[in-house]
Design an enzyme around this catalytic site. Structure first.
Site, PDB file in Angstrom:
ATOM      1  N   SER A   1       0.810  -1.219   0.000  1.00  0.00           N
ATOM      2  CA  SER A   1       0.000   0.000   0.000  1.00  0.00           C
ATOM      3  C   SER A   1       0.841   1.266   0.000  1.00  0.00           C
ATOM      4  O   SER A   1       0.361   2.323  -0.425  1.00  0.00           O
ATOM      5  CB  SER A   1      -0.942   0.009   1.209  1.00  0.00           C
ATOM      6  OG  SER A   1      -1.891  -1.020   1.122  1.00  0.00           O
TER       7      SER A   1
ATOM      8  N   ASP B   1      -5.718  -0.052  -4.347  1.00  0.00           N
ATOM      9  CA  ASP B   1      -4.273   0.125  -4.407  1.00  0.00           C
ATOM     10  C   ASP B   1      -3.585  -1.135  -4.940  1.00  0.00           C
ATOM     11  O   ASP B   1      -2.577  -1.071  -5.621  1.00  0.00           O
ATOM     12  CB  ASP B   1      -3.707   0.530  -3.046  1.00  0.00           C
ATOM     13  CG  ASP B   1      -4.216  -0.346  -1.912  1.00  0.00           C
ATOM     14  OD1 ASP B   1      -5.040  -1.247  -2.157  1.00  0.00           O
ATOM     15  OD2 ASP B   1      -3.796  -0.125  -0.759  1.00  0.00           O
TER      16      ASP B   1
ATOM     17  N   HIS C   1      -0.536  -9.933  -0.496  1.00  0.00           N
ATOM     18  CA  HIS C   1      -1.068  -9.274  -1.674  1.00  0.00           C
ATOM     19  C   HIS C   1      -0.754 -10.109  -2.915  1.00  0.00           C
ATOM     20  O   HIS C   1       0.115 -10.988  -2.885  1.00  0.00           O
ATOM     21  CB  HIS C   1      -0.437  -7.890  -1.849  1.00  0.00           C
ATOM     22  CG  HIS C   1      -0.592  -7.003  -0.674  1.00  0.00           C
ATOM     23  ND1 HIS C   1       0.159  -5.859  -0.489  1.00  0.00           N
ATOM     24  CD2 HIS C   1      -1.413  -7.068   0.405  1.00  0.00           C
ATOM     25  CE1 HIS C   1      -0.185  -5.263   0.630  1.00  0.00           C
ATOM     26  NE2 HIS C   1      -1.147  -5.984   1.207  1.00  0.00           N
TER      27      HIS C   1
ATOM     28  N   ASP D   1      -1.632   5.072   8.787  1.00  0.00           N
ATOM     29  CA  ASP D   1      -1.447   3.864   7.997  1.00  0.00           C
ATOM     30  C   ASP D   1      -0.928   4.216   6.603  1.00  0.00           C
ATOM     31  O   ASP D   1      -0.978   5.370   6.173  1.00  0.00           O
ATOM     32  CB  ASP D   1      -2.780   3.114   7.908  1.00  0.00           C
ATOM     33  CG  ASP D   1      -2.600   1.640   7.635  1.00  0.00           C
ATOM     34  OD1 ASP D   1      -1.718   1.018   8.239  1.00  0.00           O
ATOM     35  OD2 ASP D   1      -3.372   1.086   6.825  1.00  0.00           O
TER      36      ASP D   1
ATOM     37  N   HIS E   1      -5.927 -10.115   4.893  1.00  0.00           N
ATOM     38  CA  HIS E   1      -4.698 -10.627   5.498  1.00  0.00           C
ATOM     39  C   HIS E   1      -5.012 -11.680   6.567  1.00  0.00           C
ATOM     40  O   HIS E   1      -4.266 -12.651   6.727  1.00  0.00           O
ATOM     41  CB  HIS E   1      -3.903  -9.489   6.138  1.00  0.00           C
ATOM     42  CG  HIS E   1      -3.040  -8.722   5.194  1.00  0.00           C
ATOM     43  ND1 HIS E   1      -2.058  -9.314   4.427  1.00  0.00           N
ATOM     44  CD2 HIS E   1      -2.997  -7.393   4.898  1.00  0.00           C
ATOM     45  CE1 HIS E   1      -1.450  -8.391   3.693  1.00  0.00           C
ATOM     46  NE2 HIS E   1      -2.005  -7.219   3.965  1.00  0.00           N
TER      47      HIS E   1
END
Length: 481
Positions: free
Chosen positions: A98, A381, A434, A149, A343
């Site tokens: 990200s 993203d 990811h 974040d 996740h």
């Protein structure tokens, strides 16, 4: 007087009212166009963190049924977005995080994993929020994660690692149960810009809503001042509850730290269940029968409670950013826990966060009814490690013959009466990862002529900058030109 001259005069007298009306109409159209060009312009960028094609399909199947459609599916503009990432040595990587993808959208630059608002060599790059603020636009960020974040940070901070969120961790320590070296060269005591929270406290953003209260409690090196107090000193009204923003006057800046860390998610698996491993009855025999996890359902998360919804935060931001604002604004809205729940191999948590993104989009579209000069873009993203796989397997006869999907699986009962099998098989670690697939970009009518069917992620930045008549930054100084 000649016959031709007399005829011309007669025609002029006869049609003069028509020509006068036409001239007035053309003048009014020109004036309207001029007026429209001076109307406030706004960009609303909605990001579903981790909302790859599998997550989008999974949520659509559950929320609307296999024959249904999401609100985002009705967008008149669509593009496939190629993600770009590179390693420290300049070679391309094919799976991002990200930090680097957020930087691409915020600043138009291809960079390394973990890099926040900096080029591969660490040079800071200008984000659209910084450029828009300088040009007189109001700016805002909303997230269901901590405001420090990775994704929100890329619009506000410049640091080499997205885990350097506060003054306590920037010097190193334990992050996610593992040793973290930190970013000591960027600490304020070493002459650097400071942690993400410290940089946010000094940033020009007008409105920032999300979680992450814990990151603003440590003191800044060399002083007794907490980061939270530094933000107040810089002109932010720092609040802990969304309702406290109701008293804000137009133009007043605010930092809403609405949770200790990330905001709670709306949905969970029944009994808090997530994806689970298949039980092998005979590990030495690949054809031996297996025991599959039993089907599960989604249910409301009791911890969600009075957590502000993404729709509520979006409505608040649109009200505050647009009030008495002749220039316009830029707003980024992130549903962050699509990624975080993926996740954790929690399909219900992720689906609930897609639903939140849909509701925020509805609020943005409602805003355009009275503010038509508003560009809305919805994207992700990066994609994430889950696959929708056959239930049962198409080969061999399913669990009775040992044929099963690898990794941990969730067999999710859908509201339309189906059973959707989801496979989280990217790795065998405590958290999955990811993936590198293209993501989608959806746009409203204002995106026509700006968005093409295939784009690189950094070009999203260019589209937004052009819409606000801001000079785009150079795309990159590296090999990905």
């Amino acid at each position: 007087m000649s016959c031709s001259h007399r005829l011309r005069l007669e025609l002029e007298m006869k049609y003069r009212p028509f020509f006068m009306l036409l001239t007035a109409l053309l003048a009014s159209l020109v004036q309207a166009e001029s007026s429209n060009s001076e109307e406030p312009r706004a960009v609303i960028l909605l990001i579903g963190d981790g909302l790859g094609p599998q997550q989008l399909t999974m949520a659509r199947n559950y929320l609307t049924g296999s024959a249904g459609q999401l609100l985002v599916d009705t967008a008149p503009v669509y593009a496939s977005i190629q993600i770009e990432t590179e390693a420290a040595d300049g070679t391309p990587l094919y799976v991002p995080d990200s930090a680097n993808t957020g930087t691409a959208m915020a600043s138009g630059v291809v960079t390394n994993i973990n890099h926040v608002g900096v080029r591969p060599d660490g040079t800071p790059v200008t984000s659209i929020i910084e450029a828009a603020s300088r040009a007189g636009y109001r700016t805002g960020i909303i997230t269901t994660a901590a405001v420090t974040d990775a994704t929100p940070a890329t619009f506000l901070a410049h640091i080499s690692h997205d885990d350097c969120e506060n003054p306590a961790v920037i010097l190193g320590g334990t992050v996610y149960g593992r040793h973290f070296p930190g970013c000591p060269e960027e600490a304020t005591e070493n002459g650097g810009p400071g942690s993400t929270a410290e940089q946010i406290a000094k940033s020009p953003v007008d409105l920032l809503l999300g979680g992450g209260r814990v990151h603003f409690l440590p003191t800044i090196a060399g002083s007794n001042q907490r980061v939270r107090d530094a933000a107040s000193e810089n002109g932010f009204l720092v609040v802990d509850r969304l309702g406290q923003l109701d008293a804000l006057t137009p133009g007043q800046r605010a930092l809403g730290l609405l949770a200790k860390e990330n905001l709670k998610v709306r949905m969970r698996g029944s009994g808090s269940r997530k994806a689970e491993p298949v039980t092998l009855t005979d590990p030495s025999n690949p054809n031996a029968p297996v025991i599959l996890p039993p089907p599960m359902s989604c249910e409301p998360n009791p911890e969600f409670g009075d957590t502000p919804t993404l729709r509520q935060m979006t409505a608040t931001a649109l009200r505050l950013l647009s009030a008495e604002n002749p220039k316009g604004f830029f707003l980024m809205v992130e549903s962050a826990s699509i990624d975080k729940q993926s996740h954790q191999r929690n399909p219900c948590g992720a689906i609930g966060e897609v639903q939140q993104l849909e509701e925020a989009l509805a609020e943005a579209l409602k805003f355009t009814e009275s503010h038509p000069r508003t560009l809305i873009l919805v994207t992700a993203d990066h994609s994430h490690g889950v696959q929708i796989v056959p239930e049962p397997s198409a080969y061999g006869g399913g669990a009775a013959e040992g044929v099963h999907s690898p990794g941990k699986i969730a067999r999710l009962k859908t509201p339309e009466g189906g059973l959707m099998r989801l496979n989280y098989g990217v790795n065998n670690y405590a958290v999955t990862e990811h993936t590198g697939a293209n993501v989608a970009l959806f746009g409203n009518a204002e995106a026509k002529g700006l968005v093409t069917p295939y784009m690189r992620q950094r070009e999203i930045h260019t589209v937004m900058m052009r819409y606000l008549s801001l000079a785009p930054q150079p795309t990159s100084s590296n090999t990905h030109e």
